[in-house]
Design an enzyme around this catalytic site. Structure first.
Site, PDB file in Angstrom:
ATOM      1  N   ASP A   7     -30.059 -35.203 -22.790  1.00  0.00           N
ATOM      2  CA  ASP A   7     -28.840 -34.710 -22.148  1.00  0.00           C
ATOM      3  C   ASP A   7     -28.729 -33.220 -22.446  1.00  0.00           C
ATOM      4  OD1 ASP A   7     -26.420 -34.484 -20.912  1.00  0.00           O
ATOM      5  OD2 ASP A   7     -25.278 -35.621 -22.395  1.00  0.00           O
TER       6      ASP A   7
ATOM      7  N   ASP B 205     -28.999 -32.942 -15.167  1.00  0.00           N
ATOM      8  CA  ASP B 205     -29.138 -32.535 -16.568  1.00  0.00           C
ATOM      9  C   ASP B 205     -29.271 -33.694 -17.540  1.00  0.00           C
ATOM     10  OD1 ASP B 205     -26.572 -33.472 -16.179  1.00  0.00           O
ATOM     11  OD2 ASP B 205     -25.634 -32.020 -17.521  1.00  0.00           O
ATOM     12  N   GLU B 206     -29.581 -34.876 -17.044  1.00  0.00           N
ATOM     13  CA  GLU B 206     -29.570 -36.054 -17.918  1.00  0.00           C
ATOM     14  C   GLU B 206     -30.594 -37.071 -17.432  1.00  0.00           C
ATOM     15  OE1 GLU B 206     -26.204 -39.378 -19.309  1.00  0.00           O
ATOM     16  OE2 GLU B 206     -25.734 -37.874 -17.777  1.00  0.00           O
TER      17      GLU B 206
END
Length: 362
Positions: free
Chosen positions: A8, A103-104
């Site tokens: 993350d 983003d994860e």
């Protein structure tokens, strides 16, 4: 036993902006809309979070909390490009990568391209590569299933690396606040707290039959999560089914009022940012209305083409409002959801198919 990593990125959009604009480094910044035009916060730096600023908050509120916060307009094409670079680093180790957003992501490294026995070493190498090549930090969680890996990545932010082994699992989950459990949003957390469920140990004490009667299919997952069980596979082609936003008013508003229209505009901005943040486009729009007597309706329609911009969302919201009979009634909640989500590749293919169809009619 599987070896799962959850990565993350730390305040991703804000971190990219600070990387690309050195004068922003160390500052309280918000990536989002105009605070004078009911824009919303897409994300913010950790310096801004100290003042209580968070994602999906109205930018006007963020400015009130921190008057000198700096606002930066989102550059989603840049974030997508950086996300692709991060994905290329992941692929050096495994093709089993499931992006939840730009983003994860989850990685299954049980079997990996470098034949490394330790998932922790892989996570450390990935973090180092992201920093050395992209000058960005991310937090990683390592465990034997997806749920625990995600819990671990959130344990020590920013730039953390946490491992949850089987012998530590139950003690950690028993002390985990109920709001940290997957599938437990704000509404569900409040429902659980009303019946005395504040931590994982409280959830573990509930009978399966009770959880299923209250939460249906989610009840089975909640029962398992409280015991550290999660059989979900890392899905390489996973695309979220829908993305939405809604708000409940402190005081009921007439649906045809200017105040309600401004709320819908803010919700459209928020949905647009969330969809862009996921790197997808939507082809179905749903308007949700809950009236003051708690009765609820939804109105949906397919869009003519995949949409992502707030102005396009609002065009369809206006059309859906025309399908609501009682516009003069007061409402206590409004919501907007985009579904039938498409990736860039799927959107391009759909546009090509539409072009070929139009050409065939000539």
């Amino acid at each position: 036993m599987r070896k799962i990593i959850h990565v993350d990125m730390d305040a991703f959009f804000a971190q990219v902006e600070m990387r690309d604009n050195p004068h922003l480094q160390g500052k309280a910044i918000v990536v989002g809309g105009n605070p004078e035009e009911r824009g919303v916060v897409a994300t913010c730096s950790y310096e801004a979070r100290k003042y209580g600023i968070h994602s999906a908050m109205p930018c006007r509120t963020a400015k009130q909390l921190c008057p000198y916060v700096q606002f930066v307009r989102p550059r989603f094409e840049v974030y997508k490009s950086v996300s692709t670079q991060i994905g290329e680093i992941f692929k050096r180790y495994t093709d089993k990568v499931e992006f939840l957003s730009l983003d994860e992501a989850f990685l299954d490294v049980t079997e990996n391209k470098k034949n490394m026995a330790s998932a922790t070493y892989i996570a450390r190498e990935i973090k180092s590569a992201i920093w050395n090549e992209l000058y960005l930090t991310g937090s990683a969680g390592v465990s034997y299933n997806k749920f625990l890996a995600k819990v671990a990545s959130d344990y020590e932010k920013p730039n953390g690396l946490t491992v949850i082994t089987p012998d530590k699992t139950q003690a950690l989950l028993d002390h985990l606040p109920i709001g940290k459990f997957f599938l437990v949003g704000k509404v569900t957390a409040e429902e659980l707290k009303k019946i005395g469920v504040h931590y994982g140990r409280d959830l573990r004490n509930l009978e399966l039959s009770y959880l299923v009667s209250v939460f249906k299919k989610r009840g089975y997952l909640l029962y398992d999560f409280a015991r550290g069980i999660d059989e979900r596979e890392v899905e390489c082609s996973r695309v979220r089914k829908s993305i939405g936003a809604e708000t409940t008013f402190n005081e009921d508003l007439p649906l045809n009022s200017e105040a309600a229209r401004q709320v819908l505009k803010a919700l459209a901005e928020e949905v647009s940012m969330r969809v862009k943040g996921r790197g997808v486009w939507g082809k179905n729009l749903t308007l949700k209305v809950k009236f003051s007597d708690f009765s609820q309706i939804t109105r949906s329609m397919m869009t003519s083409y995949p949409i992502v911009e707030a102005k396009d969302i609002l065009i369809y919201v206006e059309q859906l409002l025309n399908k609501v009979d009682n516009l003069d009634e007061k409402v206590r909640l409004l919501g907007i959801t985009l579904s039938h989500l498409l990736t860039d590749e799927e959107r391009l293919q759909e546009n090509i198919s539409l072009f070929e169809y139009m050409e065939s009619l000539r």
